[in-house]
Each structure stands twice: as C-alpha cells, then as structure tokens.
Design an enzyme around this catalytic site. Structure first.
Site, PDB file in Angstrom:
ATOM      1  N   GLU A   1       6.703   4.973  -0.357  1.00 24.20           N
ATOM      2  CA  GLU A   1       7.968   5.009   0.382  1.00 24.20           C
ATOM      3  C   GLU A   1       8.624   3.627   0.339  1.00 24.20           C
ATOM      4  OE1 GLU A   1       5.766   8.447   3.006  1.00 24.20           O
ATOM      5  OE2 GLU A   1       6.659   6.789   4.106  1.00 24.20           O
TER       6      GLU A   1
ATOM      7  N   HIS B   1       2.804   4.174   4.066  1.00 25.44           N
ATOM      8  CA  HIS B   1       2.671   5.044   2.889  1.00 25.44           C
ATOM      9  C   HIS B   1       3.257   4.325   1.684  1.00 25.44           C
ATOM     10  CE1 HIS B   1       2.466   8.656   5.794  1.00 25.44           C
ATOM     11  NE2 HIS B   1       1.250   8.309   5.415  1.00 25.44           N
TER      12      HIS B   1
ATOM     13  N   HIS C   1       9.292   5.072   7.506  1.00 31.20           N
ATOM     14  CA  HIS C   1       8.840   5.942   6.417  1.00 31.20           C
ATOM     15  C   HIS C   1      10.044   6.438   5.627  1.00 31.20           C
ATOM     16  CE1 HIS C   1       4.593   6.699   7.779  1.00 31.20           C
ATOM     17  NE2 HIS C   1       5.097   6.122   8.860  1.00 31.20           N
TER      18      HIS C   1
ATOM     19  N   GLU D   1      12.267   8.434   9.388  1.00 37.88           N
ATOM     20  CA  GLU D   1      12.236   8.853   7.986  1.00 37.88           C
ATOM     21  C   GLU D   1      13.600   8.486   7.407  1.00 37.88           C
ATOM     22  OE1 GLU D   1       9.783   9.990   6.136  1.00 37.88           O
ATOM     23  OE2 GLU D   1       8.946  11.883   6.857  1.00 37.88           O
TER      24      GLU D   1
ATOM     25  N   ARG E   1       0.290   7.747  -1.956  1.00 35.57           N
ATOM     26  CA  ARG E   1       0.662   7.723  -0.528  1.00 35.57           C
ATOM     27  C   ARG E   1      -0.371   6.981   0.319  1.00 35.57           C
ATOM     28  NH1 ARG E   1       2.997  11.318   3.707  1.00 35.57           N
ATOM     29  NH2 ARG E   1       1.440  11.745   5.312  1.00 35.57           N
TER      30      ARG E   1
HETATM   31  N1  LIG Z   1       3.228  10.194  13.388  1.00 36.96           N
HETATM   32  C1  LIG Z   1       3.765  11.353  12.690  1.00 36.96           C
HETATM   33  C2  LIG Z   1       5.280  11.327  12.607  1.00 36.96           C
HETATM   34  C3  LIG Z   1       5.764  12.550  11.865  1.00 36.96           C
HETATM   35  C4  LIG Z   1       5.276  12.616  10.427  1.00 36.96           C
HETATM   36  C5  LIG Z   1       5.735  11.418   9.641  1.00 36.96           C
HETATM   37  C6  LIG Z   1       5.474  11.576   8.134  1.00 36.96           C
HETATM   38  C7  LIG Z   1       5.963  10.358   7.437  1.00 36.96           C
HETATM   39 SE1  LIG Z   1       5.767  10.469   5.513  1.00 36.96          SE
HETATM   40  C8  LIG Z   1       3.989  11.762   7.836  1.00 36.96           C
HETATM   41  O1  LIG Z   1       3.194  10.894   8.222  1.00 36.96           O
HETATM   42  O2  LIG Z   1       3.642  12.815   7.275  1.00 36.96           O
HETATM   43 ZN   LIG Z   2       5.377   8.215   5.295  1.00 37.74          ZN
HETATM   44 ZN   LIG Z   3       7.925  10.892   5.047  1.00 35.47          ZN
END
Ligand SMILES: NCCCCC[C@@H](C[SeH])C(=O)O
Ligand SMILES: [Zn+2]
Ligand SMILES: [Zn+2]
Length: 307
Positions: A70, A67, A195, A269, A125
């Site tokens: 980030e 993304h 992320h 995250e 994103r």
């Molecule tokens: N593979 C999905 C893990 C959980 C969501 C992670 C977040 C990172 Se911004 C997303 O992809 O919305």
């Molecule tokens: Zn992400």
């Molecule tokens: Zn995220």
C-alpha cells in the site's frame, strides 16, 4: 524541488535517508525514536514532531506501511511530515494542531515487506517472518494485535493473506508498536493507521459488530472529515465502523489501541476505488495525500476540542 520528491514513491533506503535528513534539518522540531526492529532486523523509526514543551501535552500517532504493497500509505507519512514542517506558523490548522499535540509518525511499520515489494513481489501484504509450521512466509500485522485475535475475519493458516500469527503480538513489528503505545497511552489521544485502497474512513470496531461506546462521536468526526474531502476535493470517501463498512477484521491495531484507552482511533483507506488499486500512479500521490491530510486535520482539531 521538494514537491517532486513528495510526489514520488521512495525505496526503503531513501526513506531511511529522509528520516535522518529531516531530523538533521529540523533539530528543534523533529526527533527520531528507535522503537524496535523488524523480523529481518531493520530499524523501526518513529519521528516525533514537537514544537514546544507544554506540560502534560497531548499526542497523536500515525502509522504507515503496515501493509507493504500500500505504497500511498508510506507516501502519506512523508507528505504529512513535510506539510507540518513547511506550514507550521503559516497554516492556522497545522499551527493549532502542533501547538496542542505532539505527533508520533511511523513511516514504515513493515520495512521487510516494503523492501520485498521493491525487489521481488509488488503485491506483498504481510511481514516476512518465517513460521515453524509452514513453508509460507509472513503474518498480517493488522490481524496480529490482541483484539478478538484470530476470530472471524482472520486465519490461522500461514499461507493466507490474513494470517493472524502464532499468538497476539507474535511479530516484532506489532510488538514494538504495542509497547510504544502502552508506554504513551496517557498522552496519545488520537490513533491513526494509514492503508489503501477503497477511500474509507473507518473506526472501531472491526473485530465485532458491537458499537464502540463513543460511536456517535467517532461517526460525527468521520462524517465531518469525509465532508471536508467532498467539499475541497470533490471526492467521495465512505465512513463508519470497520465491521459494517468494509468487513470483519479482528486483531487490528485500531481496535487494540481503542481498547487500550485511545478513544479516537481510526483506519484510513486512501485512494483509489480499484482502477489502479495498490498501484496508484505517482501522478495521483498529491491528490490522495491532500485528501487524507484534510481528513486528519479535521479529526485532530475535533480531538483537541474534546480533550
Ligand atoms: N483494523 C481493521 C480496519 C478495517 C480493515 C482494514 C484493512 C486495511 Se488493507 C485490512 O486490514 O484488511
Ligand atoms: Zn492495509
Ligand atoms: Zn486496504
């Protein structure tokens, strides 16, 4: 000095130069592998860290920048490489990890999107692919993998931030990563996608509320990593399966890697919890990266124990 370089955000061009220089400066530990190209034909380079040629050696994978906005994610991949090269043979944990595992690092999985955040829209994103059916641009690469693709938690609407794409692996970026992992699935034991933000250590599944078969193992590893962050950096990271800890998110790279057979699969995250969000200031890069680093080391050492 190198500490200031790694405590700054870098343009795509600077990161490509860094990839080149890192390989040139460390010819017997670092090799750049071209695994594909983006929609706009930018190269996708994976750095392979390898200190020895032990037979059937295991490996781990870290991707950053899936993304674009980030930025702390890209910064962590650079931080991880620098730390690994600087502290191999000096730090016990890094030495044990590199002696036992090759490390594949993809610092910029979404170069088109990253470039776009530097030139046009800091909050972008997705990737920058053009869809036939809409004027809106971009697919969410973390909804484009073949794991319950485009079910609840993704959208088939090209104008949304969680657009799943025309079909699984429709995007050159996700296809390049999936192809590489398919051809290395027998050696890669540990998958990690970086992320931001919200300070969480997540593991499968995010595409369904069902528990992964080794849920207990994954929970224990994430818990130990979160405890290490708490102990060394006095900061709090939540942990758990993605679907229960953050939200339903199908088509993710971690769930797909897990189903491929990479049983230790995580999404981190990083900082923060929302004060700066995606705009984490450079002054917080070292703390955020050190917190992520201790978590990666904790889990990597446990993967070595278990495999
Ligand atoms: N593979 C999905 C893990 C959980 C969501 C992670 C977040 C990172 Se911004 C997303 O992809 O919305
Ligand atoms: Zn992400
Ligand atoms: Zn995220």
């Amino acid at each position: 000095s190198s500490s200031t370089f790694y405590e700054r955000y870098h343009s795509l061009e600077d990161i490509y130069h860094w990839i080149n220089r890192t390989q040139q400066d460390n010819p017997n530990m670092v090799k750049a592998i071209l695994i594909g190209s983006s929609y706009e034909k930018r190269p996708l380079y994976v750095l392979k860290l390898s200190v020895n040629n032990r037979p059937n050696k295991k490996a781990m994978w870290i991707d950053c920048g899936i993304h674009a906005r980030e930025w702390i994610s890209h910064a962590f991949c650079l931080w991880f490489v620098q730390n690994s090269l600087s502290f191999y043979k000096l730090n016990q944990d890094i030495t044990r990890i590199l002696d036992n595992m090759d490390v594949y690092i993809l610092p910029v999985m979404n170069p088109d999107g990253y470039q776009y955040t530097w030139t046009t829209n800091r909050m972008w994103r997705k990737n920058r692919s053009v869809s036939k059916s809409s004027n809106c641009i971009g697919v969410d690469l973390n909804r484009n993998f073949d794991a319950n693709w485009c079910t609840e938690g993704a959208s088939d609407e090209p104008c949304t931030e969680i657009y799943c794409g025309a079909f699984p692996e429709s995007e050159p970026e996700s296809q390049a990563v999936a192809n590489f992992l398919r051809s290395h699935k027998d050696s890669v034991q540990f998958y990690l996608s970086i992320h931001s933000y919200s300070q969480m250590l997540l593991f499968p599944y995010s595409c369904t509320l069902d528990e992964a078969e080794n849920h207990k193992d994954l929970l224990e590893m994430a818990q130990e990593a979160a405890q290490a962050i708490r102990r060394y950096y006095r900061n709090t990271y939540k942990y758990g399966s993605g679907a229960k800890t953050i939200y339903l998110a199908p088509g993710g790279s971690d769930d797909w890697a897990y189903n491929l057979g990479i049983k230790y699969s995580f999404t981190f995250e990083l900082q923060d919890r929302g004060r700066y969000g995606f705009l984490l200031p450079p002054s917080l890069i070292s703390r955020a990266c050190n917190e992520a680093l201790i978590a990666v080391k904790t889990i990597a050492l446990k993967v070595i124990e278990k495999t």
